[in-house]
Design a protein around this motif. Structure first.
Motif, PDB file in Angstrom:
ATOM      1  N   GLU A 106       1.220  -3.477  86.025  1.00 41.07           N
ATOM      2  CA  GLU A 106       0.223  -3.388  84.955  1.00 41.07           C
ATOM      3  C   GLU A 106       0.857  -3.252  83.569  1.00 41.07           C
ATOM      4  O   GLU A 106       0.159  -3.094  82.569  1.00 41.07           O
ATOM      5  CB  GLU A 106      -0.720  -2.190  85.174  1.00 41.07           C
ATOM      6  CG  GLU A 106      -1.678  -2.382  86.333  1.00 41.07           C
ATOM      7  CD  GLU A 106      -1.075  -1.965  87.669  1.00 41.07           C
ATOM      8  OE1 GLU A 106      -0.256  -1.038  87.686  1.00 41.07           O
ATOM      9  OE2 GLU A 106      -1.419  -2.583  88.693  1.00 41.07           O
ATOM     10  N   SER A 107       2.154  -3.304  83.490  1.00 43.54           N
ATOM     11  CA  SER A 107       2.838  -3.068  82.210  1.00 43.54           C
ATOM     12  C   SER A 107       2.722  -4.281  81.288  1.00 43.54           C
ATOM     13  O   SER A 107       2.818  -5.413  81.727  1.00 43.54           O
ATOM     14  CB  SER A 107       4.310  -2.742  82.457  1.00 43.54           C
ATOM     15  OG  SER A 107       4.935  -3.815  83.140  1.00 43.54           O
ATOM     16  N   PRO A 108       2.495  -4.033  79.990  1.00 44.67           N
ATOM     17  CA  PRO A 108       2.404  -5.124  79.022  1.00 44.67           C
ATOM     18  C   PRO A 108       3.794  -5.488  78.489  1.00 44.67           C
ATOM     19  O   PRO A 108       4.337  -4.803  77.625  1.00 44.67           O
ATOM     20  CB  PRO A 108       1.520  -4.536  77.919  1.00 44.67           C
ATOM     21  CG  PRO A 108       1.794  -3.065  77.964  1.00 44.67           C
ATOM     22  CD  PRO A 108       2.119  -2.744  79.397  1.00 44.67           C
ATOM     23  N   LEU A 109       4.380  -6.544  79.009  1.00 40.86           N
ATOM     24  CA  LEU A 109       5.751  -6.917  78.647  1.00 40.86           C
ATOM     25  C   LEU A 109       5.819  -8.242  77.891  1.00 40.86           C
ATOM     26  O   LEU A 109       6.778  -8.986  78.014  1.00 40.86           O
ATOM     27  CB  LEU A 109       6.621  -6.970  79.911  1.00 40.86           C
ATOM     28  CG  LEU A 109       6.692  -5.673  80.711  1.00 40.86           C
ATOM     29  CD1 LEU A 109       7.475  -5.874  81.997  1.00 40.86           C
ATOM     30  CD2 LEU A 109       7.297  -4.561  79.873  1.00 40.86           C
ATOM     31  N   THR A 110       4.796  -8.520  77.100  1.00 43.76           N
ATOM     32  CA  THR A 110       4.739  -9.809  76.405  1.00 43.76           C
ATOM     33  C   THR A 110       4.957  -9.710  74.898  1.00 43.76           C
ATOM     34  O   THR A 110       4.659 -10.658  74.173  1.00 43.76           O
ATOM     35  CB  THR A 110       3.391 -10.503  76.689  1.00 43.76           C
ATOM     36  OG1 THR A 110       2.330  -9.617  76.298  1.00 43.76           O
ATOM     37  CG2 THR A 110       3.252 -10.876  78.152  1.00 43.76           C
TER      38      THR A 110
END
Length: 170
Positions: A106-110
């Motif tokens: 669920e991590s936002p890595l963008t």
């Protein structure tokens, strides 16, 4: 707009062979650069000398020849460098440490400029790093241990970051 970049950062790794294995992961996955915090001055500052180091060359399976590796003396020095370039820094830790925390899927890595920090093999990331990171991420663990070794962790986390970033505009 600049081209999205992904940088892996190792904070004071204990074992030189792990640096070589992480270099192999970084290169194989297409990560742009590897920064190594080396407070004990065990690594060469000169990239060409580092590329000739037998233990790193062996464990990277030659990937060190094609990978940008940069050494920093302190975590703060590296953070300052990254922040000047507009990077978002993300820590990896099984604990939240009082900052926003995400499970890896669920991590936002963008973020266009992203640096993912990995701690040493015994103690993880320092409090300095954890306080300066925008958020932390963790790999779900199903067994009785709460962490994986450094090379395995970098492979899993960096693969997920590359997967999420695949469709980002350049």
């Amino acid at each position: 707009m600049s081209t999205p970049q992904l940088i892996a950062v190792l904070e004071n790794p204990n074992y030189i062979m792990n640096i070589g294995t992480v270099i192999r992961n970084v290169n194989a996955l297409g990560v742009d650069k590897l920064y190594v915090i080396d407070g004990l001055n065990r690594l060469e500052n000169d990239l060409e000398q580092l590329r000739q180091r037998k233990s790193i060359l062996k464990h990277s399976k030659g990937a060190v020849k094609y990978t940008h590796v940069q050494r920093f003396g302190t975590s703060d020095e590296c953070f300052d460098f990254l922040e000047k370039q507009g990077f978002c820094s993300v820590g990896t830790s099984p604990h939240s440490h009082g900052v926003q925390h995400y499970r890896l899927p669920e991590s936002p890595l963008t973020q266009p400029q992203l640096a993912i920090w990995f701690g040493d093999e015994a103690n993880g990331l320092s409090d300095t790093v954890l306080q300066r990171c925008q958020f932390c991420i963790s790999i779900d663990m199903m067994g009785n241990v709460e962490s994986l070794n450094l090379a395995t962790s970098t492979g899993i986390v960096l693969y997920e970051a590359i997967r999420q970033r695949r469709n980002m505009p350049t």
